[in-house]
Design a protein around this motif. Structure first.
Motif, short mmCIF file in Angstrom:
data_model
loop_
_atom_site.label_atom_id
_atom_site.label_comp_id
_atom_site.label_asym_id
_atom_site.label_seq_id
_atom_site.Cartn_x
_atom_site.Cartn_y
_atom_site.Cartn_z
N VAL A 1 -13.82 19.79 -1.59
CA VAL A 1 -13.85 20.25 -0.23
C VAL A 1 -13.07 19.67 0.85
O VAL A 1 -12.70 20.23 1.57
N SER A 2 -12.88 18.22 0.70
CA SER A 2 -12.33 17.53 1.61
C SER A 2 -10.82 18.20 1.62
O SER A 2 -10.08 18.23 2.80
N ALA A 3 -10.13 18.46 0.52
CA ALA A 3 -8.76 18.93 0.34
C ALA A 3 -8.66 20.56 0.72
O ALA A 3 -7.50 20.82 1.36
N ASN A 4 -9.84 21.09 1.08
CA ASN A 4 -9.64 22.65 1.39
C ASN A 4 -10.29 23.07 2.71
O ASN A 4 -10.22 24.15 3.09
N THR A 5 -10.88 21.90 3.30
CA THR A 5 -11.54 22.33 4.59
C THR A 5 -11.14 21.07 5.57
O THR A 5 -10.16 20.21 5.22
N SER A 6 -11.62 21.22 6.78
CA SER A 6 -11.43 20.25 7.82
C SER A 6 -12.57 19.13 7.82
O SER A 6 -12.56 18.52 8.65
N LEU A 7 -13.44 19.15 6.92
CA LEU A 7 -14.66 18.28 6.96
C LEU A 7 -14.25 16.83 6.42
O LEU A 7 -13.20 16.96 5.65
N SER A 8 -14.75 16.06 7.15
CA SER A 8 -14.56 14.50 6.80
C SER A 8 -15.72 13.85 6.29
O SER A 8 -16.84 13.98 6.85
N PHE A 9 -15.49 13.22 5.37
CA PHE A 9 -16.68 12.45 4.61
C PHE A 9 -16.60 10.79 4.67
O PHE A 9 -15.49 10.53 4.07
N GLU A 10 -17.55 10.39 5.19
CA GLU A 10 -17.26 8.73 5.03
C GLU A 10 -18.94 8.40 4.93
O GLU A 10 -19.82 8.94 5.37
N ASP B 1 -22.08 6.95 2.58
CA ASP B 1 -22.76 7.22 1.01
C ASP B 1 -23.07 8.43 1.14
O ASP B 1 -22.81 9.36 1.67
N THR B 2 -23.94 8.82 -0.06
CA THR B 2 -24.37 9.92 -0.50
C THR B 2 -25.08 10.81 0.51
O THR B 2 -25.07 11.98 0.83
N TRP B 3 -26.01 10.11 1.26
CA TRP B 3 -26.92 10.68 2.27
C TRP B 3 -25.97 11.42 3.47
O TRP B 3 -26.26 12.55 3.57
N HIS B 4 -24.95 10.40 3.89
CA HIS B 4 -24.26 11.14 4.90
C HIS B 4 -23.23 12.32 4.42
O HIS B 4 -22.98 13.13 5.09
N VAL B 5 -22.72 12.34 3.00
CA VAL B 5 -22.17 13.63 2.62
C VAL B 5 -22.91 14.68 2.51
O VAL B 5 -22.48 15.77 2.93
N MET B 6 -24.15 14.68 2.05
CA MET B 6 -25.00 15.62 2.20
C MET B 6 -25.48 16.14 3.68
O MET B 6 -25.59 17.39 3.91
N ASP B 7 -25.49 15.38 4.60
CA ASP B 7 -25.76 15.81 5.99
C ASP B 7 -24.70 16.41 6.38
O ASP B 7 -24.86 17.62 7.22
N LEU C 1 -22.45 18.33 4.78
CA LEU C 1 -22.27 19.47 4.27
C LEU C 1 -23.47 20.49 4.54
O LEU C 1 -23.31 21.63 5.01
N HIS C 2 -24.62 19.99 4.70
CA HIS C 2 -25.77 20.73 5.26
C HIS C 2 -25.44 21.10 6.79
O HIS C 2 -25.83 22.41 7.26
N GLU C 3 -25.09 20.26 7.74
CA GLU C 3 -24.78 20.54 9.20
C GLU C 3 -23.80 21.38 9.32
O GLU C 3 -23.63 22.25 10.47
N ASN C 4 -22.76 21.42 8.37
CA ASN C 4 -21.80 22.51 8.40
C ASN C 4 -22.10 23.92 7.89
O ASN C 4 -21.46 24.90 8.04
N SER D 1 -27.71 24.15 1.72
CA SER D 1 -29.25 24.57 2.13
C SER D 1 -29.82 22.93 2.25
O SER D 1 -29.33 22.03 1.80
N LYS D 2 -30.92 22.75 3.20
CA LYS D 2 -31.62 21.77 3.11
C LYS D 2 -32.16 21.23 2.11
O LYS D 2 -32.23 19.77 1.76
#
Length: 231
Positions: free
Chosen positions: A142-151, A153-159, A161-164, A168-169
């Motif tokens: 996902v990071s390599a193919n989109t502009s999304l940035s992940f920093e 823990d697991t909770w933040h990553v899920m947030d 993806l969901h906010e974008n 699903s929630k």
């Protein structure tokens, strides 16, 4: 006595998941600390101030941890049931994500159960390692193919993806729940008088949930990323 260090933000998600489960009453009775945490967390303004401040939860020899783990397992099952229907494997409109290595064939499940009886702590750790390995491959894609940035823990990553709008929630909450279960199950696995057979059954159940959650995440991202990459 074992101590678990987590942040107030994690505690917020953690206690919320407890209070949303059908095991809430027995959980509170066995672990009164949950009530104290809840009261502090939702006091006006305090959650924002203490988001990154760690605190420690004591886990004694009672059944409090077991009850909360059971409740989180049930809640995670509910979240996965509420998640969108998985796409068909021959769907040509989806994006091909990295294949999952974790599986739930009979031979693997038997191995998970036997390992849990022999070494409870290692079984939970091994399952989480397998889960995060596959999750890491997906997030890297996902990071390599989109502009999304992940920093974080697991909770933040899920947030993120969901906010974008990528997952699903329900799926985001299911993965967060697995993270919570992992931390608490590790505590439970270290108890001297643990019922190894019962724990092994829970370890197997947890493994299956990890596979189901990854498959659901994989399915939803395959669909939503296809739309993102086409735009």
């Amino acid at each position: 006595m074992i101590l678990l260090t987590i942040t107030w933000e994690q505690a917020g998600h953690f206690v919320s998941s407890i209070f949303n489960s059908k095991f809430v009453l027995s959980g509170i009775t066995s672990w009164p600390l949950a009530v104290i945490i809840l009261a502090i967390l939702f006091r006006s303004g305090i959650k924002k101030i203490l988001t990154e401040r760690p605190f420690r939860v004591e886990a004694g020899g009672g059944n409090g941890v077991k009850i909360i783990v059971d409740g989180l397992i049930e809640k995670t099952k509910e979240n996965l049931k509420e998640a969108p229907k998985k796409h068909k494997k021959d769907d040509k409109t989806i994006t091909n994500l990295p294949e999952l290595t974790i599986s739930k064939d009979k031979r693997t499940l038997k191995s998970v159960t036997l390992e849990a009886v022999a070494n409870p702590a290692k079984s939970i750790s091994d399952t989480w390692d397998l889960f995060t390995m596959d999750l890491g491959k997906i997030i890297s894609f996902v990071s390599a193919n989109t502009s999304l940035s992940f920093e974080g823990d697991t909770w933040h990553v899920m947030d993120v993806l969901h906010e974008n709008g990528n997952i699903s929630k329900s799926t985001a909450n299911a993965v967060k729940g697995l993270f919570d279960i992992f931390q608490l199950a590790e505590i439970k696995s270290m108890e001297e008088n643990i019922d190894k057979v019962e724990f092994a059954n829970r370890a197997k159940e947890y493994y299956i949930l990890c596979v189901d959650a990854l498959e659901q995440l994989h399915s939803e991202l395959s669909k939503t990323l296809a739309k993102d990459l086409q735009s």
